[in-house]
Design a protein around this motif. Sequence first.
Motif, PDB file in Angstrom:
ATOM      1  N   ALA A  46       0.722  -1.200  -0.073  1.00 15.10           N
ATOM      2  CA  ALA A  46       0.098   0.085   0.154  1.00 15.10           C
ATOM      3  C   ALA A  46       0.897   1.263   0.143  1.00 15.10           C
ATOM      4  N   LEU A  47       2.318   1.231   0.169  1.00 15.89           N
ATOM      5  CA  LEU A  47       2.962   2.371   0.212  1.00 15.89           C
ATOM      6  C   LEU A  47       3.403   2.869  -0.988  1.00 15.89           C
ATOM      7  N   GLN A  48       3.015   4.227  -1.254  1.00 18.91           N
ATOM      8  CA  GLN A  48       3.304   4.743  -2.511  1.00 18.91           C
ATOM      9  C   GLN A  48       4.154   6.150  -2.283  1.00 18.91           C
ATOM     10  N   PRO A  49       5.357   6.267  -2.219  1.00 17.78           N
ATOM     11  CA  PRO A  49       6.147   7.321  -1.834  1.00 17.78           C
ATOM     12  C   PRO A  49       6.185   8.097  -2.858  1.00 17.78           C
ATOM     13  N   GLU A  50       6.467   9.377  -2.894  1.00 18.57           N
ATOM     14  CA  GLU A  50       6.665  10.508  -3.990  1.00 18.57           C
ATOM     15  C   GLU A  50       7.949  10.211  -4.733  1.00 18.57           C
ATOM     16  N   GLN A  51       8.770   9.788  -3.934  1.00 21.22           N
ATOM     17  CA  GLN A  51      10.145   9.586  -4.791  1.00 21.22           C
ATOM     18  C   GLN A  51      10.539   8.189  -4.588  1.00 21.22           C
ATOM     19  N   PRO A  52      11.257   7.453  -5.344  1.00 24.74           N
ATOM     20  CA  PRO A  52      12.002   6.161  -5.165  1.00 24.74           C
ATOM     21  C   PRO A  52      12.938   6.223  -3.927  1.00 24.74           C
ATOM     22  N   PHE A  53      13.047   5.170  -3.081  1.00 25.90           N
ATOM     23  CA  PHE A  53      13.948   5.129  -1.942  1.00 25.90           C
ATOM     24  C   PHE A  53      15.415   5.093  -2.551  1.00 25.90           C
ATOM     25  N   ALA A  54      16.515   5.412  -1.898  1.00 29.71           N
ATOM     26  CA  ALA A  54      17.819   5.173  -2.269  1.00 29.71           C
ATOM     27  C   ALA A  54      18.118   3.664  -1.856  1.00 29.71           C
ATOM     28  N   GLY A  55      17.517   3.409  -0.816  1.00 26.90           N
ATOM     29  CA  GLY A  55      17.630   1.994  -0.281  1.00 26.90           C
ATOM     30  C   GLY A  55      16.608   1.534   0.443  1.00 26.90           C
ATOM     31  N   ILE A  56      16.473   0.026   0.492  1.00 31.08           N
ATOM     32  CA  ILE A  56      15.570  -0.816   1.134  1.00 31.08           C
ATOM     33  C   ILE A  56      16.020  -1.659   1.612  1.00 31.08           C
ATOM     34  N   VAL A  57      15.938  -1.773   3.152  1.00 34.64           N
ATOM     35  CA  VAL A  57      16.398  -2.924   3.773  1.00 34.64           C
ATOM     36  C   VAL A  57      15.352  -3.669   4.442  1.00 34.64           C
ATOM     37  N   SER A  58      15.817  -4.952   4.904  1.00 40.09           N
ATOM     38  CA  SER A  58      14.847  -5.880   5.432  1.00 40.09           C
ATOM     39  C   SER A  58      15.670  -6.834   6.276  1.00 40.09           C
ATOM     40  N   ARG A  59      15.312  -7.116   7.540  1.00 37.38           N
ATOM     41  CA  ARG A  59      16.056  -7.983   8.319  1.00 37.38           C
ATOM     42  C   ARG A  59      15.186  -9.130   8.763  1.00 37.38           C
ATOM     43  N   ALA A  60      15.340 -10.572   8.233  1.00 41.22           N
ATOM     44  CA  ALA A  60      14.713 -11.702   8.465  1.00 41.22           C
ATOM     45  C   ALA A  60      13.090 -11.172   7.949  1.00 41.22           C
ATOM     46  N   PHE A  61      12.780 -10.469   7.029  1.00 40.34           N
ATOM     47  CA  PHE A  61      11.120 -10.118   6.716  1.00 40.34           C
ATOM     48  C   PHE A  61      10.611 -11.102   5.721  1.00 40.34           C
ATOM     49  N   SER A  62      11.236 -11.960   5.093  1.00 37.40           N
ATOM     50  CA  SER A  62      10.597 -12.658   4.194  1.00 37.40           C
ATOM     51  C   SER A  62      11.553 -13.315   3.037  1.00 37.40           C
ATOM     52  N   SER A  63      11.299 -14.066   2.137  1.00 33.95           N
ATOM     53  CA  SER A  63      12.203 -14.604   1.405  1.00 33.95           C
ATOM     54  C   SER A  63      12.693 -13.605   0.376  1.00 33.95           C
ATOM     55  N   LEU A  64      13.849 -13.742  -0.307  1.00 35.99           N
ATOM     56  CA  LEU A  64      14.243 -12.812  -1.321  1.00 35.99           C
ATOM     57  C   LEU A  64      13.354 -12.535  -2.418  1.00 35.99           C
ATOM     58  N   ALA A  65      12.750 -13.412  -2.934  1.00 32.30           N
ATOM     59  CA  ALA A  65      11.722 -13.224  -3.942  1.00 32.30           C
ATOM     60  C   ALA A  65      10.534 -12.386  -3.426  1.00 32.30           C
ATOM     61  N   ASP A  66      10.051 -12.737  -2.568  1.00 30.55           N
ATOM     62  CA  ASP A  66       9.117 -11.823  -1.923  1.00 30.55           C
ATOM     63  C   ASP A  66       9.498 -10.379  -1.529  1.00 30.55           C
ATOM     64  N   PHE A  67      10.577 -10.326  -0.902  1.00 30.91           N
ATOM     65  CA  PHE A  67      11.139  -9.035  -0.470  1.00 30.91           C
ATOM     66  C   PHE A  67      11.236  -8.332  -1.982  1.00 30.91           C
ATOM     67  N   ALA A  68      11.796  -8.773  -3.001  1.00 32.93           N
ATOM     68  CA  ALA A  68      11.826  -8.156  -4.232  1.00 32.93           C
ATOM     69  C   ALA A  68      10.564  -7.785  -4.974  1.00 32.93           C
ATOM     70  N   ASN A  69       9.725  -8.825  -4.684  1.00 30.03           N
ATOM     71  CA  ASN A  69       8.521  -8.503  -5.492  1.00 30.03           C
ATOM     72  C   ASN A  69       7.478  -7.390  -4.632  1.00 30.03           C
ATOM     73  N   TRP A  70       7.518  -7.451  -3.321  1.00 30.83           N
ATOM     74  CA  TRP A  70       6.679  -6.757  -2.654  1.00 30.83           C
ATOM     75  C   TRP A  70       7.409  -5.093  -2.583  1.00 30.83           C
ATOM     76  N   THR A  71       8.497  -5.159  -2.911  1.00 32.87           N
ATOM     77  CA  THR A  71       9.177  -3.669  -2.839  1.00 32.87           C
ATOM     78  C   THR A  71       9.618  -3.134  -4.083  1.00 32.87           C
ATOM     79  N   ARG A  72       9.518  -3.933  -5.059  1.00 34.86           N
ATOM     80  CA  ARG A  72       9.955  -3.626  -6.503  1.00 34.86           C
ATOM     81  C   ARG A  72       9.344  -1.843  -6.770  1.00 34.86           C
ATOM     82  N   HIS A  73       7.860  -1.798  -6.395  1.00 35.67           N
ATOM     83  CA  HIS A  73       7.647  -0.145  -6.660  1.00 35.67           C
ATOM     84  C   HIS A  73       8.158   0.782  -5.857  1.00 35.67           C
TER      85      HIS A  73
END
Length: 213
Positions: A133-160
């Motif tokens: 649901a997050l729609q930032p005005e600008q892309p983030f320079a960096g996106i970090v997660s710690r034990a959040f999900s699988s790499l594929a889910d992390f990539a797919n869910w945060t691609r936008h």
Amino acid sequence: MSSVTQQHADELTQGAIQLGVSLSPLQHSQLLAYLALLIKWNKAYNLTAVRNPDEMVSRHLLDSLSLVPFIDGDTWLDVGSGGGMPGIPLAILFPDKHFTLLDSNGKKTRFLTQVKLELKLANVQVINARVEALQPEQPFAGIVSRAFSSLADFANWTRHLGSQHSQWLAMKGLHPSDELQVLPSDFSLQAEHALAVPGCQGQRHLLILRRTL
């Protein structure tokens, strides 16, 4: 008697030195104040599975600080921030960078908001929402997660939430060789690092991903 002891303070000092991370007196006291809040709120809010305060310096504070050499760019998103790792320690270390802490759990974001207020972290924004649901005005320079999900889910869910110029930092325990096999085709592994976290027994790995499209 504070829940944070001199032993915790000394462990933080020594661990930061071993990591090559320079802490100012203010940053040292802010990290310990954060630890005290984590210990206090964890009893009621179940912020972390680590119950023993004596394990929290290495498994939370120093583990988060192990990312310091890899933080480039001014705007960062901590996805599934939970109790605030690694977002809060990184925000303390980089007061000139902006950190958005995202979690869908209202109890956890209430805790993060309290930390922001008590530690006066003007560079922190707390958002209670699902990542889709997050729609930032600008892309983030960096996106970090710690034990959040699988790499594929992390990539797919945060691609936008990022661009081809963004870095995705995934903190993992064991090296996720099988997860790398199913990485989405528009993401590539830019670098991987075995992290040596003082006082931490288990393996720690950092995988840095980039979007190729």
